[in-house]
Structure formats: C-alpha cells, structure tokens
Scaffold this active site. Sequence first.
Site, PDB file in Angstrom:
ATOM      1  N   ASN A 172     -39.659 -91.921   3.868  1.00 18.57           N
ATOM      2  CA  ASN A 172     -40.560 -93.072   3.942  1.00 18.57           C
ATOM      3  C   ASN A 172     -41.551 -92.939   5.098  1.00 18.57           C
ATOM      4  O   ASN A 172     -42.148 -93.918   5.547  1.00 18.57           O
ATOM      5  CB  ASN A 172     -39.769 -94.378   4.067  1.00 18.57           C
ATOM      6  CG  ASN A 172     -40.604 -95.596   3.738  1.00 18.57           C
ATOM      7  OD1 ASN A 172     -41.543 -95.523   2.941  1.00 18.57           O
ATOM      8  ND2 ASN A 172     -40.285 -96.727   4.359  1.00 18.57           N
ATOM      9  N   ARG A 173     -41.727 -91.726   5.590  1.00 20.40           N
ATOM     10  CA  ARG A 173     -42.795 -91.435   6.565  1.00 20.40           C
ATOM     11  C   ARG A 173     -43.589 -90.205   6.118  1.00 20.40           C
ATOM     12  O   ARG A 173     -44.396 -89.689   6.857  1.00 20.40           O
ATOM     13  CB  ARG A 173     -42.202 -91.142   7.955  1.00 20.40           C
ATOM     14  CG  ARG A 173     -41.423 -92.273   8.585  1.00 20.40           C
ATOM     15  CD  ARG A 173     -42.325 -93.434   9.005  1.00 20.40           C
ATOM     16  NE  ARG A 173     -41.591 -94.446   9.761  1.00 20.40           N
ATOM     17  CZ  ARG A 173     -40.788 -95.366   9.240  1.00 20.40           C
ATOM     18  NH1 ARG A 173     -40.612 -95.421   7.934  1.00 20.40           N
ATOM     19  NH2 ARG A 173     -40.164 -96.244  10.001  1.00 20.40           N
TER      20      ARG A 173
ATOM     21  N   TYR B  64     -42.978-103.394  12.104  1.00 17.25           N
ATOM     22  CA  TYR B  64     -43.655-102.653  13.172  1.00 17.25           C
ATOM     23  C   TYR B  64     -44.568-101.638  12.507  1.00 17.25           C
ATOM     24  O   TYR B  64     -44.518-101.446  11.286  1.00 17.25           O
ATOM     25  CB  TYR B  64     -42.659-101.929  14.092  1.00 17.25           C
ATOM     26  CG  TYR B  64     -41.453-101.366  13.400  1.00 17.25           C
ATOM     27  CD1 TYR B  64     -41.558-100.313  12.486  1.00 17.25           C
ATOM     28  CD2 TYR B  64     -40.182-101.900  13.631  1.00 17.25           C
ATOM     29  CE1 TYR B  64     -40.449 -99.806  11.849  1.00 17.25           C
ATOM     30  CE2 TYR B  64     -39.059-101.394  12.973  1.00 17.25           C
ATOM     31  CZ  TYR B  64     -39.207-100.353  12.093  1.00 17.25           C
ATOM     32  OH  TYR B  64     -38.100 -99.856  11.436  1.00 17.25           O
TER      33      TYR B  64
ATOM     34  N   GLU C 259     -36.455-105.195   1.764  1.00 16.10           N
ATOM     35  CA  GLU C 259     -35.294-104.908   2.605  1.00 16.10           C
ATOM     36  C   GLU C 259     -34.227-105.896   2.148  1.00 16.10           C
ATOM     37  O   GLU C 259     -34.385-107.103   2.342  1.00 16.10           O
ATOM     38  CB  GLU C 259     -35.604-105.148   4.095  1.00 16.10           C
ATOM     39  CG  GLU C 259     -36.583-104.171   4.711  1.00 16.10           C
ATOM     40  CD  GLU C 259     -35.935-102.857   5.094  1.00 16.10           C
ATOM     41  OE1 GLU C 259     -34.693-102.765   5.041  1.00 16.10           O
ATOM     42  OE2 GLU C 259     -36.681-101.930   5.440  1.00 16.10           O
TER      43      GLU C 259
ATOM     44  N   ARG D  52     -29.620 -90.695   6.442  1.00 21.78           N
ATOM     45  CA  ARG D  52     -30.766 -91.467   5.937  1.00 21.78           C
ATOM     46  C   ARG D  52     -31.832 -90.590   5.290  1.00 21.78           C
ATOM     47  O   ARG D  52     -32.475 -90.972   4.322  1.00 21.78           O
ATOM     48  CB  ARG D  52     -31.351 -92.205   7.153  1.00 21.78           C
ATOM     49  CG  ARG D  52     -32.767 -92.707   7.049  1.00 21.78           C
ATOM     50  CD  ARG D  52     -33.213 -93.181   8.444  1.00 21.78           C
ATOM     51  NE  ARG D  52     -34.637 -93.425   8.546  1.00 21.78           N
ATOM     52  CZ  ARG D  52     -35.201 -94.626   8.507  1.00 21.78           C
ATOM     53  NH1 ARG D  52     -34.450 -95.691   8.319  1.00 21.78           N
ATOM     54  NH2 ARG D  52     -36.495 -94.772   8.650  1.00 21.78           N
TER      55      ARG D  52
ATOM     56  N   HIS E  10     -35.309-101.030  -0.166  1.00 20.62           N
ATOM     57  CA  HIS E  10     -34.516-100.583   0.987  1.00 20.62           C
ATOM     58  C   HIS E  10     -33.510-101.675   1.354  1.00 20.62           C
ATOM     59  O   HIS E  10     -33.514-102.759   0.801  1.00 20.62           O
ATOM     60  CB  HIS E  10     -35.437-100.357   2.195  1.00 20.62           C
ATOM     61  CG  HIS E  10     -36.370 -99.205   2.050  1.00 20.62           C
ATOM     62  ND1 HIS E  10     -36.279 -98.072   2.815  1.00 20.62           N
ATOM     63  CD2 HIS E  10     -37.429 -99.006   1.235  1.00 20.62           C
ATOM     64  CE1 HIS E  10     -37.234 -97.227   2.475  1.00 20.62           C
ATOM     65  NE2 HIS E  10     -37.959 -97.767   1.511  1.00 20.62           N
ATOM     66  N   SER E  11     -32.656-101.367   2.343  1.00 20.22           N
ATOM     67  CA  SER E  11     -31.878-102.404   2.999  1.00 20.22           C
ATOM     68  C   SER E  11     -31.832-102.011   4.491  1.00 20.22           C
ATOM     69  O   SER E  11     -32.058-100.838   4.799  1.00 20.22           O
ATOM     70  CB  SER E  11     -30.460-102.469   2.420  1.00 20.22           C
ATOM     71  OG  SER E  11     -29.676-101.370   2.818  1.00 20.22           O
ATOM     72  N   TYR E  12     -31.521-102.866   5.412  1.00 21.01           N
ATOM     73  CA  TYR E  12     -31.188-104.248   5.267  1.00 21.01           C
ATOM     74  C   TYR E  12     -31.988-105.012   6.313  1.00 21.01           C
ATOM     75  O   TYR E  12     -32.147-104.514   7.412  1.00 21.01           O
ATOM     76  CB  TYR E  12     -29.672-104.456   5.528  1.00 21.01           C
ATOM     77  CG  TYR E  12     -29.240-104.121   6.965  1.00 21.01           C
ATOM     78  CD1 TYR E  12     -28.958-102.807   7.338  1.00 21.01           C
ATOM     79  CD2 TYR E  12     -29.156-105.111   7.968  1.00 21.01           C
ATOM     80  CE1 TYR E  12     -28.576-102.484   8.635  1.00 21.01           C
ATOM     81  CE2 TYR E  12     -28.786-104.778   9.268  1.00 21.01           C
ATOM     82  CZ  TYR E  12     -28.490-103.478   9.593  1.00 21.01           C
ATOM     83  OH  TYR E  12     -28.128-103.147  10.885  1.00 21.01           O
TER      84      TYR E  12
ATOM     85  N   HIS F 245     -33.706 -94.074   1.163  1.00 19.58           N
ATOM     86  CA  HIS F 245     -32.875 -93.863   2.364  1.00 19.58           C
ATOM     87  C   HIS F 245     -31.425 -93.900   1.910  1.00 19.58           C
ATOM     88  O   HIS F 245     -30.899 -94.941   1.519  1.00 19.58           O
ATOM     89  CB  HIS F 245     -33.134 -94.950   3.414  1.00 19.58           C
ATOM     90  CG  HIS F 245     -34.434 -94.755   4.136  1.00 19.58           C
ATOM     91  ND1 HIS F 245     -35.138 -95.799   4.678  1.00 19.58           N
ATOM     92  CD2 HIS F 245     -35.149 -93.633   4.409  1.00 19.58           C
ATOM     93  CE1 HIS F 245     -36.241 -95.321   5.248  1.00 19.58           C
ATOM     94  NE2 HIS F 245     -36.266 -94.016   5.103  1.00 19.58           N
ATOM     95  N   SER F 246     -30.787 -92.739   1.966  1.00 20.92           N
ATOM     96  CA  SER F 246     -29.530 -92.556   1.243  1.00 20.92           C
ATOM     97  C   SER F 246     -28.405 -93.471   1.708  1.00 20.92           C
ATOM     98  O   SER F 246     -27.557 -93.850   0.910  1.00 20.92           O
ATOM     99  CB  SER F 246     -29.113 -91.095   1.324  1.00 20.92           C
ATOM    100  OG  SER F 246     -29.201 -90.602   2.628  1.00 20.92           O
ATOM    101  N   ARG F 247     -28.367 -93.822   2.982  1.00 24.29           N
ATOM    102  CA  ARG F 247     -27.224 -94.616   3.457  1.00 24.29           C
ATOM    103  C   ARG F 247     -27.305 -96.085   3.049  1.00 24.29           C
ATOM    104  O   ARG F 247     -26.346 -96.829   3.263  1.00 24.29           O
ATOM    105  CB  ARG F 247     -27.119 -94.508   4.979  1.00 24.29           C
ATOM    106  CG  ARG F 247     -28.266 -95.148   5.758  1.00 24.29           C
ATOM    107  CD  ARG F 247     -28.100 -94.840   7.228  1.00 24.29           C
ATOM    108  NE  ARG F 247     -29.200 -95.329   8.058  1.00 24.29           N
ATOM    109  CZ  ARG F 247     -29.252 -95.128   9.374  1.00 24.29           C
ATOM    110  NH1 ARG F 247     -28.294 -94.454   9.979  1.00 24.29           N
ATOM    111  NH2 ARG F 247     -30.262 -95.589  10.072  1.00 24.29           N
ATOM    112  N   GLU F 248     -28.412 -96.491   2.473  1.00 23.63           N
ATOM    113  CA  GLU F 248     -28.590 -97.890   2.093  1.00 23.63           C
ATOM    114  C   GLU F 248     -27.963 -98.119   0.716  1.00 23.63           C
ATOM    115  O   GLU F 248     -28.636 -98.378  -0.275  1.00 23.63           O
ATOM    116  CB  GLU F 248     -30.089 -98.235   2.159  1.00 23.63           C
ATOM    117  CG  GLU F 248     -30.619 -98.100   3.586  1.00 23.63           C
ATOM    118  CD  GLU F 248     -32.143 -98.057   3.726  1.00 23.63           C
ATOM    119  OE1 GLU F 248     -32.847 -98.287   2.728  1.00 23.63           O
ATOM    120  OE2 GLU F 248     -32.622 -97.798   4.842  1.00 23.63           O
TER     121      GLU F 248
END
Lengths: 96, 309
Positions: free
Chosen positions: B144-145, B248, B270, B127, B196-198, B69-72
């Site tokens: 990631n889906r 979830y 995370e 993301r 990943h974060s966060y 996820h690029s923004r992490e």
Amino acid sequence: KETFEGHQVLRIVAKDEGQLSLIKALEDMSEFELDFWRGVTDVSTPVDIRVPFHSLQSVKIHLEGQDIEYSVMIEDLQAMLDKEQEEMVSAARRPE
Amino acid sequence: PRNSDSFDFANYHPINEIYAFQDMLVAENPNLVSKIVIGQSYQGRDLNVLKFSTGGTNRPAIWIDTGIHSREWVTQASGTWFAKKIVTEYGRDPALTAILDKMDIFLEIVTNPDGYYYTHNSNRMWRKTRKPNSGSNCVGVDPNRNWDAGFGGPGASGNPCSETYRGPRAHSESEVKSIVDFVKSHRNFKAFISIHSYSQMLLYPYGYTRTPVKDQAELHSLAKKAITDLASLYGTRYRYGSIINTIYQASGGTIDWTYNQGIKYSYTFELRDTGRYGFVLPANQIIPTAKETWLALMAIMDHTFKNPY
C-alpha cells in the site's frame, strides 16, 4: 515460527501536539524494534505499538519520563496468538 | 466443507481453504461467478479474482479487495463472507440485483497471498509482500505504498526494513502490478474499494497530497451515508475523510492511484477495532464485522450504480 512471547501492545494517548511529536519520534528509534499497529495521527486518536519483550522496560521508562499516558492493550501477544491457533484447530476438527 | 453453505465463515482459514472455497463458489454458481487469475505472487501463488457477472461485455464494474496487508485477517475473512453474500442476495435483495443486472463486481479476497501464507506458518504479524530486497536482509514491500501515486514522497519509507517500505520502484510488486494491469486493461471500473483493518475509518483520496480531490464534496457525503448505514447495525462508529486529513500523509497508496486513473468512487476501509485485540480480532467478530461493512459497501455500490459517469 516466530513467537511473540512477552510482547505487549501498548495503547498510548497524547495529551497535546508536543507529546504527539515525542511519540512520533519513537518511530525512528530502531533499537526498540517497535511495530506501529496504529500510527500517530492526532491527539484524540490513540497510538498502538507492539513492543518486543526486550524493549518493554526501556519504552515504558521512556514514556513515563515524558509524562506520556499509556495502557497495556495486550498483556502477552503470544498467549493471544496461541488462543487464536487453538480456536482454528478446534474449528477445523469440528466437522469430523 | 462439501459446499460453500457449510464453509465456516465464523473462523479464520489458511489460504488453501479460502482458495478451495472460491472454487466451490464458482462451481456452484457458474452463471454468476467466475474466477480470473490476474497474475502470480512473487512466490508463484495465483492472484485470484472472483468476477460476479450476470452477462454483458465489459460492463461498468466495481472492484473490492481485501487482505493486501496480510496480518489483517478480519479482512480476508470478511471478503470470503462478502463473496457468499453476493451469491445469496442476488435475486433476493433488489438493490444488489439491480446493480448486478447492469454492473460486474470483482473481488480479490487474498490480495497478498505470500504474506497471508506467511502469517499462518511463520510470522502472524507479517504485513508486507515476501519479495527479497537486494542489498538488505529485510524482506518485503508494503503493497500500500507501492503504487504510482506520489511514489517515493513523504509518508512511505525507503528503508527495506521498515513496515512501510515503498519498494525500489512503483509497481515493483507483482501483487500490485497485476491489479494495475487488470484495471488498465478493463478500462471500465467505476468504483474501487480496498479494505484494511483496524481503526474504523472510511477514507477517500488523497493520501500523498493535501490538494483535495475534485470530487471531495460528493465522496465526503457518500462516506457519511456509508458509515451511517454501517452504524445502523451495531452502532459501530467510524471516522471518515481524506486519508491525509484523517490518518496521516501516505504516499504510493492504492486508492490515490485508482482515483488518478479516473475511478471516482475510490475508497479504503479500516475495519473494526474493539480496542482490545488489534490485528488479533477474535473469530467471533468476523461475521458482525462483515455484516456491518456490507451495509457500507452497499451504500457505495448503490451510489455508483445510480450515478453513472
């Protein structure tokens, strides 16, 4: 370049399962153009949502109307991104 | 920087600087580090994987990826720090040395390079991947889906405009398919850790079903050990458990697929949440985050090494 002026990130805490469902329902309200930074999990875990400036008033009224507690985690996202950018630029210049 | 010692690990870097760092690390450590290009992103960027190996052929291996996820951003930054840590600690840290004397470590630092480039140049909050979706103005798939594990089930979206869009079919994204092909052809991965974060969690499968994995007890107890080690540095508190019980339901997730491929030690992290910055974690948090995460990674890698299967 997309800017995020006036976007806020709200940290929302549900009191119970009912409120959790109401927060979850926000995911389907596409008109607000919300970006869930931290999704809905359980009552003990906060939900973080980036809210565009144009939706701020509506979203806050919506939450307050449902008696859902929230706080402003990030007051102005763009200001924070500008700071991040400044730090990157100054770090890149440092070796010179 | 003239060499990887002078790379500024305490700041965020654009993709060209991370790629240059990787090349430096390879050039400086030719007997330990090599670079494998496992494919190209949609926009044609190399999907680089660093291989840390002391020899042997197709040794049992550990996979670590950051930045799907690029923004992490703290994840790519931590991945860069991990790469340097591996080369500096090999020969010094007995546990890591023992691992690398028998196993290989593969590290993909920029798992979604198009997205990462886009976060630096167009939209810091991006993301997903950057592949256009036919019939929609919305771009990108949530990588990631996109894995073939409960693909299309609850906990992912069929709407291309959603941040959790699963894509038109499993492994439709080259960033995902390249890892799938690499893992399948390697056939000897024993651990797979996707970072990943966060929200400070350490999670194991499954995300797409409530059915517990058959190794639940062992994965749970190892997660507890890993987060205890992590917390020993700065007291950072993590939650742990299966994805579906801790966060979830999420279908099409990375580690559900890897576990179903027979990689028992499949985990996803995370990373840090200070409660104030979200994805915009200040750069002064990079090294503390990487340092504490390294302790948890070592716990998982050491357990993998000591419990062959």
